[in-house]
Design a protein around this motif. Structure first.
Motif, short mmCIF file in Angstrom:
data_model
loop_
_atom_site.label_atom_id
_atom_site.label_comp_id
_atom_site.label_asym_id
_atom_site.label_seq_id
_atom_site.Cartn_x
_atom_site.Cartn_y
_atom_site.Cartn_z
N THR A 92 -9.68 0.53 -6.14
CA THR A 92 -8.63 0.17 -5.55
C THR A 92 -7.50 1.54 -5.77
O THR A 92 -7.33 2.70 -4.30
N SER A 139 0.67 -1.31 -0.21
CA SER A 139 0.10 0.27 0.00
C SER A 139 1.01 1.11 0.16
O SER A 139 0.50 1.95 -0.49
N LEU A 153 -7.02 4.19 -2.13
CA LEU A 153 -4.99 5.27 -1.90
C LEU A 153 -5.27 6.70 -2.25
O LEU A 153 -5.28 6.57 -0.72
#
Length: 268
Positions: A38, A5, A42
């Protein structure tokens, strides 16, 4: 061992540039090859911490003020800025030209300090822009003093793309220009990076004698090139040598004999 991440978040930040200052979720998703959900997660996290900011109209994202804040802190903590600020101010006052300090980073020059004659009393520590080495006096001043293998490596990775009508785009011509730079001690930018602006640059060495940065003065060609060049270069070299000494550079006896030691006087 990297954290996925974190890697992805840093990659997102790296996508932004002067040519791509604003990106949407779709742009980022395509660039990274990741699903939009995704990417959205983020980006939302980066935005909440101030590293990204969203435009309310276009819904696209740009770098946030937190990036600027951290860049200012970094620039102020750089050794070359700490020891070079005052000499750079003196150089601007003496020549009446803009002065830039930069460091060698990722095979380019990253500007860390910028001074203009009309705001010479304000030290503007900042990070950027990143300047191509082959077409700038800041960059050529460093390339001229790098080991030959490092120069070859640089040339192998960076095509000499024309930016202006006078950009050096031939490898042989650039190597010849670097030889001339070493011979006289300073580099010239003859409107090779920006039309209407010429520069004179000199290397800054560290304690080991490696060129870790450079300093330049710039302005319209008629103010930099021609009759004033020799006097301007003398002022620039004095400043570069002073900053280098503050960085720990101690030239050998032969080099010391070649240094310019005359008192500084205002360039006419």
């Amino acid at each position: 061992m990297s954290v996925q991440s974190v890697d992805r978040a840093l990659e997102i930040l790296s996508l932004f540039s002067t040519t791509s200052p604003r990106l949407g979720i779709t742009d980022i998703s395509k660039a990274m090859g990741l699903p939009k959900p995704t990417v959205h997660g983020l980006v939302r996290t980066l935005t909440s911490h101030g590293f990204l900011a969203q435009d309310p109209e276009s819904k696209k994202y740009s770098l946030g003020l937190k990036i600027h804040e951290m860049g200012t802190i970094l620039a102020g903590s750089l050794r070359i800025n700490q020891v070079g600020g005052s000499p750079a101010q003196m150089l601007t006052r003496s020549t009446g030209l803009a002065t830039r300090l930069g460091i060698w980073d990722q095979q380019a020059v990253l500007v860390t300090l910028l001074l203009f004659p009309d705001t010479v009393n304000v030290l503007y520590h900042h990070i950027g822009p990143r300047i191509q080495a082959y077409c700038s006096s800041l960059g050529k001043a460093i390339l001229a003093y790098l080991p030959r293998q490092e120069v070859e490596d640089y040339l192998g990775k960076h095509p000499l793309t024309p930016i202006t009508m006078t950009t050096i785009t031939n490898r042989k011509d650039l190597l010849k220009d670097l030889e001339s730079t070493r011979a006289r001690g300073y580099a010239l930018d003859r409107e090779e990076c920006i039309s209407g602006m010429s520069c004179i640059g000199a290397p800054i060495f560290n304690y080991a004698g490696a060129p870790v940065g450079s300093i330049s003065i710039s302005g319209p060609p008629d103010q930099v090139l021609g009759d004033r060049t020799a006097a301007l270069a003398r002022e620039l070299l004095l400043t570069a040598q002073q900053i280098s000494s503050f960085m720990g550079w101690r030239p050998g006896e032969a080099a010391k004999a070649a240094l310019v030691t005359a008192p500084r006087s205002r360039v006419k």
